[in-house]
Design a protein around this motif. Sequence first.
Motif, PDB file in Angstrom:
ATOM      1  N   THR A 174       0.837  -1.205   0.000  1.00 25.02           N
ATOM      2  CA  THR A 174       0.000   0.000   0.000  1.00 25.02           C
ATOM      3  C   THR A 174       0.869   1.250   0.000  1.00 25.02           C
ATOM      4  OG1 THR A 174      -1.595  -1.263   1.309  1.00 25.02           O
ATOM      5  CG2 THR A 174      -1.966   1.105   1.136  1.00 25.02           C
ATOM      6  N   ILE A 178       0.978   4.561  -2.527  1.00 20.14           N
ATOM      7  CA  ILE A 178       0.847   5.941  -2.037  1.00 20.14           C
ATOM      8  C   ILE A 178       2.079   6.763  -2.386  1.00 20.14           C
ATOM      9  CG2 ILE A 178       0.649   7.378   0.034  1.00 20.14           C
ATOM     10  CD1 ILE A 178      -0.865   5.015   1.342  1.00 20.14           C
ATOM     11  N   VAL A 209      -2.461   3.505   5.062  1.00 22.19           N
ATOM     12  CA  VAL A 209      -3.402   4.563   4.665  1.00 22.19           C
ATOM     13  C   VAL A 209      -3.526   5.619   5.767  1.00 22.19           C
ATOM     14  CG1 VAL A 209      -5.896   4.852   4.474  1.00 22.19           C
ATOM     15  CG2 VAL A 209      -4.717   3.361   2.893  1.00 22.19           C
ATOM     16  N   SER A 216      -9.544   5.209   4.618  1.00 19.29           N
ATOM     17  CA  SER A 216      -9.554   3.817   4.170  1.00 19.29           C
ATOM     18  C   SER A 216     -10.944   3.458   3.647  1.00 19.29           C
ATOM     19  CB  SER A 216      -9.169   2.892   5.322  1.00 19.29           C
ATOM     20  OG  SER A 216     -10.187   2.870   6.294  1.00 19.29           O
TER      21      SER A 216
END
Lengths: 340, 354
Positions: A174, A178, A209, A216
């Motif tokens: 993740t 990002i 996140v 999220s």
Amino acid sequence: MITIRDLAEQLGVSVATVSRALNDQLGVSPELRQRVLDLAAEMNYRPNVAARNLSTDRTHTVIFMVHRRRFPAAADPFYSYIMHGMEASLSLEGYSIMLLTVTDEQLAQGPQSLPALQEKRADAVVLAGPEFLPGFILSVARLGLTTLLVDNALRETPFPAVLADNEGGSRTLTDHLIKVHGHTHIAFLQGPKGWISCEERSAGYQFAVNAAGLESHIVESEDTTPETGQDAFLRAIKDRPETTAIVASNDAMAIGAMRAARQLGIKMPQEMAIVGFDNIFWSAYADPSLTTVSIPTIEVGRLAARLLLERLYGTVTASSRTIVATQLVIRNSCGCMEAA
Amino acid sequence: MAQRVTLKQVAVQAGVSYQTVSKVLNKQAQVSKETKERILEAVQTLGYHPNSIARNMRLQQSCLIGYSWAPAPPDQVNPILDQLLQSMAQAAETAGYHLLCFPHHFDQETVTAYRDLIDTNRVDGFVISSVEYDDPRVTFLQERGFPFVAFGRSNPELSFPFVDIDGAAGMQMVVEHLVRLGHRHIAALAWPKDSRVGQNRMDGYLSGLAANGISVSPGLILRCEGNFQGGLEATSRLLELPVIQRPTAIMAFNDVMAIGAIRAAQERGLQVGVDLAITGFDDTPMVQYLTPTLTSVRQPIWEVGQQVISILLSILNETSLPGAQVLVRPELIVRESSRGQSIQNDKTKLVNYP
């Protein structure tokens, strides 16, 4: 076939004496011990495992238990690889693996519905997969069998388990979306609640996140198949049309999500980045090739074997979770342009 | 098989279970005087010797079936053996047996593991898979007279119980399908010559062409490894042939090669299923989610697994079907990669193709 009895008759000693000599036990003079060993070699004696079991109480068998759905047509051979990793290590110690596939009904009834467990046909049992619930796990352990969990864990009770670093892998994945690709609206396609690996992967996503100050968005599913991935993807973009990236619980769901995206004419990765987990064989051949996280399944198997053997031989008694590091596999579906 | 009198034979003669005979001979159970006499009489009649009594008491049925296989190398996948394992495990479990899994070696060690399991009395029988020509396991197990059933065939002159997929029939179905769509220049992406399974499939391709009056063009038969790269490179070469010689359809011997073939075609701007037909073999579960979806041949592996175990159990129970050799017909699954339809990009049509 030569038996212990035959050796005993030849040497004019008792069966018990021969057995002690062959099993490196006390109570035999060095000279007699050597004569037994020499004769055994000469006559090509092989231990009869069934007989040996009666005297030494070891079966030299490990049960590898999986839920029947775990070798289904749609999934990848995750548990097969783990079993193979175990096989190699265990066979060096003369152990073999007895495969046991179980149904929901059998799990609900408990260990008494499984004769192989009841009859003590094995020294140890590996429960592989998230379908084994705490009640079942603890009742198996109460049978006195050395028990190990793979791809599963107990939350409150210290219990030997081997797990992939699901949370770390998911967090890294993740983060990549990002920090490298600048996504701010990322949805997570989650598998069933109660499955440790899914929960941990979800936690990793949430951590990344939150750390980036983003919102999220978690979409739940009852299973982790391409079909549920397809369905979850459609729900995700319907709920939040501004979504530009998808983290799926596993590659199967990711591939399903990709198919749904393709059918809607969504360009990947330019308009939608989709990433998975597991690094199944087909992840490399998806279009775009799938960025994912790999779990060293053979290593998990080897490690599980070693932990089992340590417990069986009594060298380790601590009950702990062992976490195996995962690795980010960058391909094209996240937006990276390098060749897969 | 060995001519030794078994405990089971005594049991059958005496009309009791073999466990009862064992316990009585071992003085571990009390039975009625009649039963005891019947057992002892059976022992006499059958010529059951004291040594064999001792031996056979230890030779309790393990209720285990030995099976070994190896995972596919990283650049390949073997959904067939995964499914076979599941089917066999369930069939065995239903009958009160379990699979005993041990590592598979491709070299001289191959037979050693089998020998050890027999000599230490771990298993009642074996299932063998990935059977090749001159397979040492077949000759070894036949020499030892030890029960086994194979998934696959070997040299035609070897005779042993097996269940196999009729790969030739599968390939012939593909040829028929392509010919019906109008194809005459049909290429084959084949495996190296020493592959027994590959030879079965090649036979089907050749028969299919012959049945449709199409002469074989050696230039359209390419042998390569059964992986993505093999399929991709072979297809690239085929697509560089002069137009007159170029195939309009490519039959790959497995799905992974077909995916490589599709990629090679797409890289040349060809629309697979429209400009060029491509087919695979195995119907690997994931191929229906790739683009385009792949026409392939589905192997009824579940049925194979059930039959393999069923035959082995009947051999073990001495009710064996004489020379059980079963050939199972596969099924052609037609999808986008050969259908001749353009790939839909319609937003309202989120249909799951079969």
